[in-house]
Design an enzyme around this catalytic site. Structure first.
Site, PDB file in Angstrom:
ATOM      1  N   TYR A 141       0.817  -1.211   0.000  1.00 44.52           N
ATOM      2  CA  TYR A 141       0.000   0.000   0.000  1.00 44.52           C
ATOM      3  C   TYR A 141       0.858   1.272   0.000  1.00 44.52           C
ATOM      4  O   TYR A 141       0.417   2.309  -0.455  1.00 44.52           O
ATOM      5  CB  TYR A 141      -0.896   0.036   1.249  1.00 44.52           C
ATOM      6  CG  TYR A 141      -2.247  -0.598   1.076  1.00 44.52           C
ATOM      7  CD1 TYR A 141      -2.368  -1.912   0.644  1.00 44.52           C
ATOM      8  CD2 TYR A 141      -3.412   0.105   1.369  1.00 44.52           C
ATOM      9  CE1 TYR A 141      -3.614  -2.502   0.507  1.00 44.52           C
ATOM     10  CE2 TYR A 141      -4.662  -0.482   1.242  1.00 44.52           C
ATOM     11  CZ  TYR A 141      -4.756  -1.790   0.808  1.00 44.52           C
ATOM     12  OH  TYR A 141      -5.992  -2.368   0.678  1.00 44.52           O
ATOM     13  N   LYS A 192       3.078 -15.447   1.840  1.00 46.85           N
ATOM     14  CA  LYS A 192       3.222 -16.123   0.548  1.00 46.85           C
ATOM     15  C   LYS A 192       4.724 -16.375   0.414  1.00 46.85           C
ATOM     16  O   LYS A 192       5.377 -15.951  -0.544  1.00 46.85           O
ATOM     17  CB  LYS A 192       2.653 -15.219  -0.562  1.00 46.85           C
ATOM     18  CG  LYS A 192       2.561 -15.875  -1.919  1.00 46.85           C
ATOM     19  CD  LYS A 192       1.460 -16.903  -2.033  1.00 46.85           C
ATOM     20  CE  LYS A 192       1.562 -17.623  -3.377  1.00 46.85           C
ATOM     21  NZ  LYS A 192       0.635 -18.780  -3.481  1.00 46.85           N
ATOM     22  N   ASP A 224      -3.193 -18.024  -0.115  1.00 43.28           N
ATOM     23  CA  ASP A 224      -4.215 -18.671  -0.952  1.00 43.28           C
ATOM     24  C   ASP A 224      -4.934 -19.764  -0.162  1.00 43.28           C
ATOM     25  O   ASP A 224      -6.166 -19.876  -0.188  1.00 43.28           O
ATOM     26  CB  ASP A 224      -3.615 -19.215  -2.262  1.00 43.28           C
ATOM     27  CG  ASP A 224      -2.321 -19.990  -2.078  1.00 43.28           C
ATOM     28  OD1 ASP A 224      -1.777 -20.017  -0.952  1.00 43.28           O
ATOM     29  OD2 ASP A 224      -1.843 -20.588  -3.061  1.00 43.28           O
ATOM     30  N   ASP A 248      -6.484  -6.948   3.971  1.00 41.06           N
ATOM     31  CA  ASP A 248      -7.586  -6.253   3.311  1.00 41.06           C
ATOM     32  C   ASP A 248      -8.508  -7.288   2.666  1.00 41.06           C
ATOM     33  O   ASP A 248      -9.726  -7.254   2.834  1.00 41.06           O
ATOM     34  CB  ASP A 248      -7.032  -5.295   2.246  1.00 41.06           C
ATOM     35  CG  ASP A 248      -8.139  -4.562   1.505  1.00 41.06           C
ATOM     36  OD1 ASP A 248      -9.070  -4.069   2.182  1.00 41.06           O
ATOM     37  OD2 ASP A 248      -8.091  -4.503   0.264  1.00 41.06           O
ATOM     38  N   ASP A 252     -12.447  -8.992   4.219  1.00 40.55           N
ATOM     39  CA  ASP A 252     -13.719  -8.956   3.494  1.00 40.55           C
ATOM     40  C   ASP A 252     -14.314 -10.359   3.419  1.00 40.55           C
ATOM     41  O   ASP A 252     -15.526 -10.549   3.556  1.00 40.55           O
ATOM     42  CB  ASP A 252     -13.531  -8.429   2.058  1.00 40.55           C
ATOM     43  CG  ASP A 252     -13.772  -6.929   1.949  1.00 40.55           C
ATOM     44  OD1 ASP A 252     -13.427  -6.217   2.911  1.00 40.55           O
ATOM     45  OD2 ASP A 252     -14.299  -6.480   0.917  1.00 40.55           O
TER      46      ASP A 252
END
Ligand code: IPM
Ligand code: MG
Length: 360
Positions: A141, A192, A224, A248, A252
């Site tokens: 970000y 990751k 993942d 983020d 959700d």
């Protein structure tokens, strides 16, 4: 002592849901002796329209001076054509960064009343209680360099940088372990590391920090797989520790486990515990002005403020209990409606929660 809250309603449904949280605050003041002063300030698209910037200096000053910040939401299609530097989101990201609000707590709790509102099977989600801890001021970000350019072939190219320093990872990891100590003592760090060096370092540093918390069981999961596990068997998680981007996305995803993204509050804290509190959902332009948005995430964010920034457990408990009471009485906004319950609007939900607050 009187506490000062900066109120930043922002865009879209922001003002509608913040109004309801202010009703709750007003009730705590009149009925339960809470001493609060509020000051409103512009952020996001609303600030851009009024001042030509999504993050006015005055807003930063008000936020800095306040003991705590309540934020609605920012953004909307109206401002999408604007350059990134003045997009509404810049205001929110600027606040997070300027105030060093690096620790973002996103609890995903399923209230038993809403077990049928989730798109997942009741047995998968009932009793769900996860805490996602998202790093909020670093990673892709904010990494430099970033931008758009023409490459050697004269083709447009976009680029961003995923970067974390050791100290940035270490400080969020400490917060994660401390939160886990107060819960079920399990921390799952998401990365990751099989592909990205930056997250390989993330894993290494989290393991190092973990040595200081032998009572917490540390595990690691690729992002993942974490996304899949969140919908397959979410109750396996206690605390999930993520970088900025993964958090983020996963938050959700976790939101839907609880029935609706309209249910999830969040706290973004600095090292001293000063915080900004906001629902995790966005400005929902599709339902703006219709009076149907769910104010619960914002009201629960206010509860988190009382708990985490003001140490006012009594009033924090009151707010949470009032939300539960309103749900118990069968009140639902459209996003959490299911057969046999009563569909009401944003303001009615605020009123129902205030009424429950008075009664309890
Ligand atoms: C969130 C939001 C923000 C983010 C946007 C509005 C910039 O999606 O708080 O999750 O990406 O962090
Ligand atoms: Mg988000």
């Amino acid at each position: 002592m009187t506490k000062k809250i900066a109120v930043l309603s922002g865009d879209g449904i922001g003002p509608e849901i913040v109004s309801e949280a202010l009703k709750v605050l007003g009730c705590l003041e009149s009925e339960f002796g809470l001493k609060i002063e509020t000051e409103e300030a512009l952020i996001g698209g609303a600030a851009y329209d009024a001042k030509g910037t999504p993050f006015p200096a005055e807003t930063l000053a008000i936020a800095k001076e306040a003991d705590s910040i309540l934020l609605g939401a920012v953004g909307g299609p109206k401002w999408e054509p604007l350059d990134y530097s003045v997009r509404p989101e810049r205001g929110l990201l600027g606040l997070r960064s300027e105030l060093d609000l690096f620790a973002n707590l996103r609890p995903a709790v399923l209230y038993p009343q809403l077990v049928n509102a989730s798109t997942l099977k009741p047995e998968v989600v009932s009793g769900l209680d996860i805490m996602i801890l998202r790093e909020l001021t670093g990673g892709i970000y904010f990494g430099q360099p970033r931008g758009r350019r023409l490459n050697g072939k004269g083709e447009r190219e976009g680029f961003n940088t995923l970067v974390y320093s050791e100290s940035e990872i270490r400080r969020i990891a400490h917060v994660g372990f401390k939160i886990a100590q107060k819960r079920d003592k399990r921390l799952c760090s998401v990365d990751k590391a099989n592909v990205l060096e930056c997250t390989e370092l993330w894993r290494e540093v989290v393991i190092e920090v973990g040595k200081e918390y032998p009572d917490v069981t540390l595990s690691h999961m690729y992002v993942d797989n974490a996304a899949m596990q969140l919908v397959r068997n979410p109750k396996q998680f206690d605390v999930m520790l993520t970088d900025n981007l993964f958090g983020d996305i996963l938050s959700d995803c976790a939101a839907m486990l609880t029935g609706s993204i309209g249910m999830l509050p969040s706290a973004s804290m600095d090292q001293e515990g000063k915080g900004m509190y906001e629902p995790i959902h966005g400005s929902a332009p599709d339902i703006t002005g219709k009076g149907i948005a769910n104010p619960i995430a914002t009201i629960l964010s206010l509860g988190m403020m009382l708990r985490y920034s003001f140490g006012d457990m009594e009033n924090a408990d009151r707010v949470e209990k009032a939300v539960i009471s309103a749900l118990d009485l069968g009140f639902r906004t459209a996003d959490i409606y299911s057969e046999g319950t009563q569909r009401i609007g944003t303001a009615e939900m605020g009123d129902a929660i205030v009424a429950a607050l008075r009664k309890n």
